[in-house]
Design a protein around this motif. Structure first.
Motif, short mmCIF file in Angstrom:
data_model
loop_
_atom_site.label_atom_id
_atom_site.label_comp_id
_atom_site.label_asym_id
_atom_site.label_seq_id
_atom_site.Cartn_x
_atom_site.Cartn_y
_atom_site.Cartn_z
N ALA A 38 -63.51 0.26 80.69
CA ALA A 38 -64.68 0.96 80.16
C ALA A 38 -64.39 1.65 78.83
O ALA A 38 -65.29 1.84 78.01
CB ALA A 38 -65.18 1.99 81.18
N ILE A 39 -63.12 2.02 78.58
CA ILE A 39 -62.78 2.63 77.30
C ILE A 39 -62.15 1.62 76.33
O ILE A 39 -61.66 2.00 75.27
CB ILE A 39 -61.89 3.89 77.47
CG1 ILE A 39 -60.54 3.55 78.10
CG2 ILE A 39 -62.63 4.96 78.27
CD1 ILE A 39 -59.54 4.71 78.09
N GLY A 40 -62.15 0.33 76.73
CA GLY A 40 -61.75 -0.72 75.81
C GLY A 40 -60.39 -1.35 76.00
O GLY A 40 -59.98 -2.18 75.20
N THR A 82 -58.97 4.95 71.47
CA THR A 82 -59.39 3.72 72.15
C THR A 82 -59.56 2.61 71.13
O THR A 82 -59.64 2.88 69.92
CB THR A 82 -60.72 3.94 72.89
OG1 THR A 82 -61.76 4.08 71.92
CG2 THR A 82 -60.68 5.13 73.82
N PRO A 83 -59.63 1.36 71.58
CA PRO A 83 -59.82 0.25 70.64
C PRO A 83 -61.10 0.38 69.81
O PRO A 83 -61.17 -0.15 68.71
CB PRO A 83 -59.88 -0.97 71.56
CG PRO A 83 -59.05 -0.58 72.73
CD PRO A 83 -59.35 0.88 72.94
N ALA A 84 -62.08 1.09 70.34
CA ALA A 84 -63.35 1.26 69.62
C ALA A 84 -63.30 2.43 68.64
O ALA A 84 -64.31 2.78 68.03
CB ALA A 84 -64.48 1.47 70.62
N GLY A 85 -62.13 3.07 68.50
CA GLY A 85 -61.99 4.19 67.57
C GLY A 85 -62.45 5.51 68.14
O GLY A 85 -62.59 6.49 67.40
N GLN A 86 -62.68 5.57 69.42
CA GLN A 86 -63.08 6.82 70.08
C GLN A 86 -61.84 7.52 70.61
O GLN A 86 -60.74 7.00 70.53
CB GLN A 86 -64.02 6.48 71.23
CG GLN A 86 -65.16 5.60 70.84
CD GLN A 86 -66.46 6.32 70.78
OE1 GLN A 86 -66.69 7.23 71.52
NE2 GLN A 86 -67.32 5.90 69.88
#
Length: 115
Positions: A38-40, A82-86
């Motif tokens: 869910a967090i990538g 995270t992979p999404a930059g979060q």
């Protein structure tokens, strides 16, 4: 107290990630795998998760330290990218066997940020 210094070897075994934390079929790890997904994080980018966990071990906050017959268990909380930059907040558990300068990842899971 901050995480482990440079004299400590921090180990995150590939199997700990692929066969446990990121395995959606593991009997006790599948829930964690769904949270990490869910967090990538998936098996495909496990090296990135490994790097984030090692960094957390070095720079996160040791919130608990407990002696056992096997050695010392440490709980370290902190943020990872995270992979999404979060940013995601993670709790990790590590073990240092008696007489060793090596700490090994036992488990990890996303958590809610402390208030």
């Amino acid at each position: 107290m901050k995480g482990f210094d440079d004299t400590t070897r921090v180990v995150v075994e590939r199997e700990k990630l692929s066969a446990y934390l990121l395995s959606e079929t593991h009997s006790s790890g599948s829930a964690k795998a769904r949270l990490f997904k869910a967090i990538g994080y998936t098996i495909d980018n496990q090296a990135s998760l490994r790097d984030q966990l090692v960094s957390l071990a070095r720079f996160g906050e040791i919130v608990q330290e407990q002696e056992s017959k096997f050695g010392t268990k440490y709980v370290i909380d902190g943020a990872i990218a995270t992979p999404a930059g979060q940013t995601s907040y993670i709790r990790t558990v590590w073990i240092r066997n008696r007489g060793s300068n090596v700490v090994r990842l036992v488990t990890a899971y996303p958590m809610r940020r402390k208030k």
